[in-house]
Write an enzyme that holds these catalytic residues in place. Structure first.
Site, PDB file in Angstrom:
ATOM      1  N   CYS A  37       0.845  -1.201   0.000  1.00  0.00           N
ATOM      2  CA  CYS A  37       0.000   0.000   0.000  1.00  0.00           C
ATOM      3  C   CYS A  37       0.879   1.249   0.000  1.00  0.00           C
ATOM      4  CB  CYS A  37      -0.884  -0.032   1.245  1.00  0.00           C
ATOM      5  SG  CYS A  37      -1.847   1.458   1.542  1.00  0.00           S
ATOM      6  N   THR A  39       0.700   3.505   2.124  1.00  0.00           N
ATOM      7  CA  THR A  39       1.119   3.694   3.515  1.00  0.00           C
ATOM      8  C   THR A  39       2.393   2.911   3.811  1.00  0.00           C
ATOM      9  OG1 THR A  39      -1.180   4.012   4.199  1.00  0.00           O
ATOM     10  CG2 THR A  39       0.403   3.464   5.919  1.00  0.00           C
ATOM     11  N   HIS A  42       5.220   4.894   2.575  1.00  0.00           N
ATOM     12  CA  HIS A  42       5.545   5.978   3.508  1.00  0.00           C
ATOM     13  C   HIS A  42       6.379   5.448   4.677  1.00  0.00           C
ATOM     14  CE1 HIS A  42       3.326   9.000   1.445  1.00  0.00           C
ATOM     15  NE2 HIS A  42       2.131   8.523   1.718  1.00  0.00           N
ATOM     16  N   HIS A  60      -0.862  -4.727   5.362  1.00  0.00           N
ATOM     17  CA  HIS A  60      -2.245  -4.902   5.824  1.00  0.00           C
ATOM     18  C   HIS A  60      -3.241  -5.292   4.726  1.00  0.00           C
ATOM     19  CE1 HIS A  60      -1.766  -0.628   4.681  1.00  0.00           C
ATOM     20  NE2 HIS A  60      -2.989  -0.769   4.187  1.00  0.00           N
ATOM     21  N   GLU A  61      -2.833  -5.303   3.458  1.00  0.00           N
ATOM     22  CA  GLU A  61      -3.760  -5.665   2.378  1.00  0.00           C
ATOM     23  C   GLU A  61      -3.726  -7.180   2.159  1.00  0.00           C
ATOM     24  OE1 GLU A  61      -3.369  -1.550  -0.274  1.00  0.00           O
ATOM     25  OE2 GLU A  61      -2.782  -3.460  -1.146  1.00  0.00           O
TER      26      GLU A  61
END
Length: 339
Positions: A37, A39, A42, A60-61
């Site tokens: 992702c 994120t 980042h 988290h995906e």
């Protein structure tokens, strides 16, 4: 069992996955695939070091298979294929007004707690959504970002026949465009990366490159001067913020999807007064968004395989992130956690 740990800015290391036997209300998963992702990028760039405890497993995906269930778990059983809604709600707060997905005490699993770039992952049972047997686990890894798109479109209150603009044709912007198509809306995408422009056109979307064309004028042509009923700002750019108020019509809606951190951007507030425009924030997702995402994914309306740029193993986690940095035209990168 393996896990990829974020160590410091620009560095992942392979280590051992800490196998945690599920306690009451918990489930242990064997992670199948986990998407990378924005994120996660980042985090890799060190932007979130004040929040991420290092070394930390992020990601988290995820799609996964249930390996063990703790006491009292009834929503899934061993062997089920699942997608993970990685939210840990914490104690309710009066400020939240019942919207726990953006609550004051929300923790995000994969940022504030260990995530999915590992082979064994123990999470609360309420995070799990069963996947249909005919949906591949590879495609199941799209459920989390697709749920973001479903939530964004829901916030935008898009109706059949409305004209919509997606500003930014990356992974989330593209999924928003597909969700809009399921609502039978008219969709235009604004995207500056020419490789993505070509790919999106091959997928059947109307795409405008605002570097090569005047976006406002082109949308006026495409809509016979009616302009846009609902715009989605997904680019996170100052140019996107400038464009969003230029293209919406009277009582048009703007959904702010991108995270506009750092330097503040100017917004033309006069436009909001003059045309009674609405600005709507959209963050994360709710349970119903996951169920809608699973339904859309199962209906074969999205060509997921065409959106996958690369699939690689946990062993190559460092090179995956380096590749993403060097390929701004890429779409979705998946980590195969069991290879």
């Amino acid at each position: 069992m393996k896990a990829a740990y974020y160590k410091e800015k620009g560095k992942f290391e392979l280590g051992e996955s800490q196998i945690k036997k599920p306690a009451k209300g918990e489930v242990r998963l064997e992670v199948a695939y986990c998407g990378v992702c924005g994120t996660d990028i980042h985090i890799y760039h060190g932007v979130m070091d004040q929040r991420v405890a290092r070394p930390q497993v992020v990601g988290h995906e995820a799609s996964a298979v249930v390996a063990e269930v703790g006491e009292g778990v009834s929503n899934v059983k061993v062997g089920d294929n699942v997608a993970v809604r990685p939210l840990q709600f914490g104690e309710p707060h009066p400020f939240d007004k019942g919207y726990a997905h953006v609550g004051k005490n929300l923790k995000f699993i994969g940022i504030d707690a260990p995530g999915a770039f590992q082979q064994s992952w123990t999470v609360p049972a309420y995070c799990l959504h069963q996947l249909p047997a005919d949906l591949s686990l590879k495609h199941g890894a799209f459920i989390e970002p697709l749920s973001v798109a479903c939530h964004d479109v829901k916030i935008g209150r898009v109706k059949e026949g409305e004209r919509c603009l997606v500003i930014g044709g990356g992974p989330i912007g593209t999924l928003i465009a597909y969700v809009l198509k399921t609502k039978k809306a008219e969709v235009i995408i604004s995207e500056v990366n020419e490789k993505r422009v070509n790919m999106l056109r091959e997928l059947g979307f109307t795409v405008v490159n605002p570097i090569q064309e005047n976006l406002k004028e082109r949308i006026s042509e495409l809509t016979n001067e009616a302009m846009i009923d609902c715009a989605f700002e997904v680019s996170g750019s100052a140019a996107g913020v400038d464009a969003m108020t230029e293209v919406v019509n009277v009582r048009g809606r703007i959904v702010m999807v991108a995270i506009h951190g750092g330097e503040k951007k100017k917004v033309d507030l006069f436009k909001f007064f003059w045309s009674e425009i609405e600005l709507l924030g959209a963050r994360l997702y709710e349970e119903e968004d996951y169920e809608e995402a699973i339904q859309i994914a199962s209906s074969a309306q999205i060509p997921f395989d065409k959106l996958i740029t690369q699939v690689d193993s946990l062993d190559n986690i460092q090179s995956i992130f380096e590749t993403i940095d060097n390929n701004p035209a890429g779409m979705k990168y998946l980590v195969d956690c069991q290879v």
